[in-house]
Motif scaffolding. Sequence first.
Motif, mmCIF file in Angstrom:
data_model
loop_
_atom_site.group_PDB
_atom_site.id
_atom_site.type_symbol
_atom_site.label_atom_id
_atom_site.label_comp_id
_atom_site.label_asym_id
_atom_site.label_seq_id
_atom_site.Cartn_x
_atom_site.Cartn_y
_atom_site.Cartn_z
ATOM 1 N N PRO A 419 0.831 -1.202 0.000
ATOM 2 C CA PRO A 419 0.000 0.000 0.000
ATOM 3 C C PRO A 419 0.869 1.258 0.000
ATOM 4 O O PRO A 419 1.957 1.273 0.595
ATOM 5 N N ASN A 420 0.386 2.289 -0.663
ATOM 6 C CA ASN A 420 1.041 3.592 -0.612
ATOM 7 C C ASN A 420 0.006 4.592 -0.079
ATOM 8 O O ASN A 420 -0.735 5.202 -0.847
ATOM 9 N N PRO A 421 -0.044 4.751 1.252
ATOM 10 C CA PRO A 421 -1.090 5.603 1.835
ATOM 11 C C PRO A 421 -0.966 7.069 1.449
ATOM 12 O O PRO A 421 -1.943 7.805 1.493
ATOM 13 N N ASP A 422 0.218 7.505 1.048
ATOM 14 C CA ASP A 422 0.402 8.911 0.710
ATOM 15 C C ASP A 422 -0.309 9.307 -0.572
ATOM 16 O O ASP A 422 -0.553 10.497 -0.808
ATOM 17 N N VAL A 423 -0.639 8.322 -1.406
ATOM 18 C CA VAL A 423 -1.402 8.619 -2.622
ATOM 19 C C VAL A 423 -2.720 7.849 -2.647
ATOM 20 O O VAL A 423 -3.397 7.831 -3.671
ATOM 21 N N SER A 424 -3.041 7.178 -1.524
ATOM 22 C CA SER A 424 -4.251 6.352 -1.423
ATOM 23 C C SER A 424 -4.280 5.309 -2.529
ATOM 24 O O SER A 424 -5.320 5.080 -3.166
ATOM 25 N N GLY A 425 -3.141 4.681 -2.759
ATOM 26 C CA GLY A 425 -3.047 3.683 -3.813
ATOM 27 C C GLY A 425 -2.131 2.544 -3.427
ATOM 28 O O GLY A 425 -1.855 2.313 -2.239
ATOM 29 N N TRP A 426 -1.651 1.832 -4.433
ATOM 30 C CA TRP A 426 -0.743 0.703 -4.229
ATOM 31 C C TRP A 426 0.490 0.889 -5.105
ATOM 32 O O TRP A 426 0.408 1.383 -6.224
ATOM 33 N N ARG A 427 1.617 0.467 -4.549
ATOM 34 C CA ARG A 427 2.894 0.573 -5.247
ATOM 35 C C ARG A 427 3.368 -0.800 -5.689
ATOM 36 O O ARG A 427 3.304 -1.776 -4.942
ATOM 37 N N VAL A 428 3.867 -0.855 -6.908
ATOM 38 C CA VAL A 428 4.494 -2.058 -7.451
ATOM 39 C C VAL A 428 5.978 -1.767 -7.629
ATOM 40 O O VAL A 428 6.351 -0.745 -8.215
ATOM 41 N N SER A 429 6.812 -2.657 -7.119
ATOM 42 C CA SER A 429 8.268 -2.524 -7.256
ATOM 43 C C SER A 429 8.798 -3.739 -8.000
ATOM 44 O O SER A 429 8.568 -4.879 -7.585
ATOM 45 N N ILE A 430 9.491 -3.483 -9.107
ATOM 46 C CA ILE A 430 10.003 -4.556 -9.966
ATOM 47 C C ILE A 430 11.508 -4.402 -10.093
ATOM 48 O O ILE A 430 12.001 -3.322 -10.456
ATOM 49 N N GLU A 431 12.243 -5.466 -9.813
ATOM 50 C CA GLU A 431 13.697 -5.465 -9.994
ATOM 51 C C GLU A 431 14.027 -6.363 -11.178
ATOM 52 O O GLU A 431 13.669 -7.544 -11.203
ATOM 53 N N LEU A 432 14.715 -5.804 -12.163
ATOM 54 C CA LEU A 432 14.969 -6.500 -13.421
ATOM 55 C C LEU A 432 16.456 -6.663 -13.656
ATOM 56 O O LEU A 432 17.223 -5.694 -13.604
ATOM 57 N N ASP A 433 16.873 -7.890 -13.936
ATOM 58 C CA ASP A 433 18.212 -8.167 -14.458
ATOM 59 C C ASP A 433 18.094 -8.180 -15.976
ATOM 60 O O ASP A 433 17.465 -9.061 -16.556
ATOM 61 N N THR A 434 18.683 -7.186 -16.618
ATOM 62 C CA THR A 434 18.538 -7.086 -18.074
ATOM 63 C C THR A 434 19.318 -8.164 -18.816
ATOM 64 O O THR A 434 19.082 -8.391 -20.002
ATOM 65 N N GLN A 435 20.260 -8.812 -18.125
ATOM 66 C CA GLN A 435 21.083 -9.881 -18.710
ATOM 67 C C GLN A 435 21.748 -9.438 -20.008
ATOM 68 O O GLN A 435 21.907 -10.219 -20.943
ATOM 69 N N GLY A 436 22.133 -8.158 -20.047
ATOM 70 C CA GLY A 436 22.860 -7.646 -21.190
ATOM 71 C C GLY A 436 22.015 -7.272 -22.386
ATOM 72 O O GLY A 436 22.546 -6.822 -23.406
ATOM 73 N N ASN A 437 20.711 -7.441 -22.288
ATOM 74 C CA ASN A 437 19.838 -7.071 -23.407
ATOM 75 C C ASN A 437 19.767 -5.552 -23.544
ATOM 76 O O ASN A 437 19.827 -4.821 -22.559
ATOM 77 N N LYS A 438 19.620 -5.099 -24.763
ATOM 78 C CA LYS A 438 19.532 -3.665 -25.040
ATOM 79 C C LYS A 438 18.097 -3.165 -25.121
ATOM 80 O O LYS A 438 17.871 -1.968 -25.249
ATOM 81 N N LEU A 439 17.140 -4.068 -25.049
ATOM 82 C CA LEU A 439 15.733 -3.674 -25.084
ATOM 83 C C LEU A 439 14.929 -4.755 -24.367
ATOM 84 O O LEU A 439 15.034 -5.944 -24.689
ATOM 85 N N VAL A 440 14.159 -4.340 -23.370
ATOM 86 C CA VAL A 440 13.321 -5.264 -22.607
ATOM 87 C C VAL A 440 11.926 -4.660 -22.485
ATOM 88 O O VAL A 440 11.763 -3.496 -22.135
ATOM 89 N N GLU A 441 10.910 -5.474 -22.803
ATOM 90 C CA GLU A 441 9.523 -5.049 -22.648
ATOM 91 C C GLU A 441 8.963 -5.638 -21.351
ATOM 92 O O GLU A 441 9.051 -6.844 -21.110
#
Length: 464
Positions: A419-441
Amino acid sequence: MARQLALQPYKTQDNTLPAPLKTLDFEAYQSIRFDPAKSLWHGQGRKFTAQFFHRGYIYPDRVAIFEVADGKAEPVRYSSDMFSFEKVPPSSGDLGFAGFRIHCPLNHPNGSDELCAFLGASYFRAIAKGQGYGLSARGLAIKTADSSGEEFPVFRSFWLERPAPGADIMVIHALLDSPSTTASFRFTVRPGEDTVFDTETAIYPRTDIAQAGLAPLTSMFLLDANDRVRFDDWRAAVHDSNGLQIRTGHDEALWRPLTNPRDLQVSSFEDTSPRGFGLAQRKRAFIDYQDLESRYEKRPSLWVEPIGDWGRGVVELVEIPSDREVNDNMVAFWRPHDPLHAKGEYLLNYRLHWCWAPPGEVRLAQSLQTRCGLSFDQKHRQFIVDFVGESLKSLKADSPPTLDVGSDKGKIISAVTQPNPDVSGWRVSIELDTQGNKLVELHARLMQDDQPLTETWIYRWTPG
């Protein structure tokens, strides 16, 4: 006229200008001012008046402008007496106009506020009540981002229908021409809290057009919290729009934050009979930009609402690298699945909404902001997305929503919600290992019982 013109070879116009007007810089061009007392319909008790732009600077093209009244079209005649010239001497002869703008009582009942302007190629822009100019629309885009070079159709002529006294709408007709095609346009303009252009167009290609961009939008994105690595700027954000919003034919809501890439990027979103798409400005507080001059928080969003069945195609987004905020480097449009064929006729209707937020019921929570940077271990990319909306307000921390998240390349190391009470919403946190790629969707959305609670956040990561 458009149909007949398409049967003839394309002819370039003679846009010869006197020498002093050819070499004008921006400041000198701005010093050529139209006299409001010479406005079309001035003093006639009508809500709308028209003013005209002088040719010069980067606007050498001459456009013919007509007034339509009682079923007759009469040309609006150029006169140097219509303008004041501070930094360049007036020229003799019939130089014609580069374009026009419409004024009406938009913000005050008895005022005369600039509502819209048509100037340069097939570009035009408008505002809603309380806004300032930002992104632009165009009549047509051809071969955008193509290695052979883009073709820029131009509006050759305009017909302005004289509005009835007290009328709240006005009608503008336009004739478009280019080496590849001609087209006719009819804009029914309705100013207000949202300013709406009901748009009817008929396109007559001279040649086959494989890369036609219909209902094109052009905007500027320089930097924001998701993309500011290359910029030493005192402002937290600089953009006319910060995302591409799509409502698909299957009623899926998509949000694609804009980026300012190092290399040209083209993204295509396949769809059938889209319900709408547009470039939106979601950050609406002064503190988001802290810019007293540009006031980016007051720039309009622009939403395209298709009328009728547009069939198969793609919403295409073109992101062009830019190092200055004066460059419009974002382009979005509808590209039909099939080419436009020579000697064909293509009828297209849609509604342009110049607005604070795209119209329609907001059933799903929306992405408030996207942030991107190095993860805590300095090895991976971290993405922070805040979702806000009514569908999330009843959720509790002990019964969180399900996170639907994924990437086409690389590896997602972790993905959490809170939860993110400061905006009355929810936060998503994503950690990505790009594995050397130059473009990730990447994509992410919050779910409950297999039903979406939020729009689908889509992001294209490239090295900053």
